[in-house]
Design a protein around this motif. Sequence first.
Motif, PDB file in Angstrom:
ATOM      1  N   ASP A 153       0.897  -1.272   0.032  1.00  0.00           N
ATOM      2  CA  ASP A 153      -0.480  -0.020  -0.077  1.00  0.00           C
ATOM      3  C   ASP A 153       0.888   1.072   0.196  1.00  0.00           C
ATOM      4  N   ALA A 182      -0.237   5.440   1.079  1.00  0.00           N
ATOM      5  CA  ALA A 182      -0.772   4.802   2.627  1.00  0.00           C
ATOM      6  C   ALA A 182       0.495   5.554   3.756  1.00  0.00           C
ATOM      7  N   ASP A 223      -2.622   1.529 -10.078  1.00  0.00           N
ATOM      8  CA  ASP A 223      -3.057   2.364  -9.582  1.00  0.00           C
ATOM      9  C   ASP A 223      -2.622   4.263  -9.480  1.00  0.00           C
TER      10      ASP A 223
END
Length: 102
Positions: A4, A7, A62
């Motif tokens: 991630d 984050a 992403d």
Amino acid sequence: MSIDYAARFEGLSSDTLFELEYGGLSPDIAGSDLDAPQKHVEQLLVVLAQWRAELVGGSRADAEDYRRCLDAVREAWLQHSFRWVGGPDLPYPFDLPQAVTA
């Protein structure tokens, strides 16, 4: 399991870089770490480089999150670089509000 990356950029702003520099102390008190903001941004650039390589390689999808995080680093560093006690009152962020850009 996917990393991630986004984050790691949560809450990033010139305020967080300023906080790293002064550690919660008043800017006029000795004990600041003038290199801390640059070190933090350098670490984030390494994260962005890895993330970019994965996007270009096709193992991630992403790209919008990547762009948002890249823009956050740019904005935070720009703001921090020109921020000092008694300096100019700069808008945060420099981006125009949605109503103006529409």
